[in-house]
Design a protein around this motif. Structure first.
Motif, mmCIF file in Angstrom:
data_model
loop_
_atom_site.group_PDB
_atom_site.id
_atom_site.type_symbol
_atom_site.label_atom_id
_atom_site.label_comp_id
_atom_site.label_asym_id
_atom_site.label_seq_id
_atom_site.Cartn_x
_atom_site.Cartn_y
_atom_site.Cartn_z
ATOM 1 N N VAL A 1 0.828 -1.203 0.000
ATOM 2 C CA VAL A 1 0.000 0.000 0.000
ATOM 3 C C VAL A 1 0.864 1.256 0.000
ATOM 4 O O VAL A 1 0.597 2.216 -0.733
ATOM 5 N N LEU A 2 1.922 1.259 0.818
ATOM 6 C CA LEU A 2 2.807 2.417 0.870
ATOM 7 C C LEU A 2 3.472 2.671 -0.471
ATOM 8 O O LEU A 2 3.557 3.810 -0.935
ATOM 9 N N PHE A 3 3.958 1.614 -1.101
ATOM 10 C CA PHE A 3 4.636 1.788 -2.386
ATOM 11 C C PHE A 3 3.665 2.260 -3.458
ATOM 12 O O PHE A 3 3.990 3.167 -4.240
ATOM 13 N N CYS A 4 2.491 1.645 -3.518
ATOM 14 C CA CYS A 4 1.503 2.040 -4.530
ATOM 15 C C CYS A 4 1.071 3.492 -4.332
ATOM 16 O O CYS A 4 0.927 4.246 -5.304
ATOM 17 N N ASN A 5 0.850 3.898 -3.081
ATOM 18 C CA ASN A 5 0.482 5.288 -2.796
ATOM 19 C C ASN A 5 1.593 6.243 -3.203
ATOM 20 O O ASN A 5 1.344 7.294 -3.813
ATOM 21 N N THR A 6 2.828 5.889 -2.863
ATOM 22 C CA THR A 6 3.971 6.737 -3.213
ATOM 23 C C THR A 6 4.142 6.831 -4.719
ATOM 24 O O THR A 6 4.365 7.920 -5.265
ATOM 25 N N TYR A 7 4.032 5.707 -5.391
ATOM 26 C CA TYR A 7 4.208 5.677 -6.844
ATOM 27 C C TYR A 7 3.176 6.556 -7.543
ATOM 28 O O TYR A 7 3.512 7.358 -8.426
ATOM 29 N N GLN A 8 1.916 6.421 -7.150
ATOM 30 C CA GLN A 8 0.862 7.213 -7.786
ATOM 31 C C GLN A 8 1.031 8.698 -7.504
ATOM 32 O O GLN A 8 0.828 9.536 -8.388
ATOM 33 N N LEU A 9 1.405 9.020 -6.268
ATOM 34 C CA LEU A 9 1.539 10.423 -5.871
ATOM 35 C C LEU A 9 2.664 11.108 -6.631
ATOM 36 O O LEU A 9 2.544 12.269 -7.044
ATOM 37 N N LEU A 10 3.776 10.408 -6.826
ATOM 38 C CA LEU A 10 4.942 11.017 -7.464
ATOM 39 C C LEU A 10 4.925 10.908 -8.978
ATOM 40 O O LEU A 10 5.673 11.622 -9.650
ATOM 41 N N ILE A 11 4.094 10.023 -9.533
ATOM 42 C CA ILE A 11 4.056 9.860 -10.985
ATOM 43 C C ILE A 11 2.990 10.741 -11.628
ATOM 44 O O ILE A 11 3.057 11.043 -12.828
ATOM 45 N N LEU A 12 2.001 11.187 -10.843
ATOM 46 C CA LEU A 12 0.874 11.920 -11.419
ATOM 47 C C LEU A 12 1.304 13.195 -12.109
ATOM 48 O O LEU A 12 0.897 13.465 -13.247
#
Length: 224
Positions: free
Chosen positions: A178-189
């Motif tokens: 969950v942490l990785f997916c949240n971080t990935y989406q937040l920084l890739i948007l």
């Protein structure tokens, strides 16, 4: 965001969630793999791999649903509360951290001391602070607080099923994905939106105004 880029983001995040959960399961659920390897059973290994991979896909979908829901909630909060939306987020972050310590301590029966319940909130706050700092450096300073809110509050909400299971293994299994997916989406948007025109892009979490259309300049005809 175009449908093609959204599908690409969805599938990439889905794959990351599955892979990370599978890798973490080798350590958290090592006894299951030990049973399958001694004596060795290829079918049991395949079943375990598919099970944890599928579980990671579920964690990823939960993360993605929460992310796009937060984008809507953030714009709603800006529209309704305006300048008060920032302080409200700070209060919610503080309440969430308090909840992770006190209410979990009260709900869990055992000999564990209160100090042990500070580990998860402190780690979540530090990790969220680091991600929010990167987000603000890559976009603007106003993105820091919304990013921190998302990483702390929304992640805590996503972990509720693991907390309700009252099993530390479930928390350890779900938290990294969950942490990785949240971080990935937040920084890739914002990277995805960089190549988009303003009317096509999804509003950033730190933006205060909805996307506006560019006004076309009319050429004045010269009078002779």
């Amino acid at each position: 965001m175009t449908s093609r880029k959204w599908v690409n983001l969805f599938l990439t995040t889905l794959l990351w969630g599955g892979v990370i959960t599978l890798v973490v399961s080798f350590f958290v659920q090592s006894e299951h793999y030990a049973t399958a390897l001694n004596p060795f059973s290829i079918w049991e290994v395949i079943i375990l791999t598919l099970m944890y991979l599928g579980l990671g896909f579920i964690f990823s979908v939960i993360s993605q649903m929460a992310f796009f829901a937060y984008l809507t909630v953030h714009q709603f909060g800006l529209g309704m509360f305006r300048k008060l939306w920032g302080p409200i987020q700070v209060v919610l972050i503080a309440f969430t951290l308090f909840d992770l310590v006190y209410f979990r301590y009260k709900s869990v029966s055992g000999e564990a001391g209160l100090a042990t319940f500070f580990v998860l909130p402190a780690a979540l706050l530090l990790f969220g602070w680091a991600v929010a700092y990167v987000k603000s450096r890559e976009t603007n300073a106003k993105a820091f607080l919304p990013a921190l809110f998302f990483m702390v509050v929304i992640t805590s909400v996503e972990l509720v099923p693991a907390f309700q299971a009252d099993d530390p293994d479930w928390v350890m299994l779900m938290l990294p994905a969950v942490l990785f997916c949240n971080t990935y989406q937040l920084l890739i948007l914002h990277r995805i939106n960089e190549g988009q025109s303003k009317e096509e892009a999804i509003p950033e979490a730190g933006s205060t105004k909805p996307p506006q259309k560019k006004k076309k300049k009319r050429k004045k005809k010269s009078k002779r």
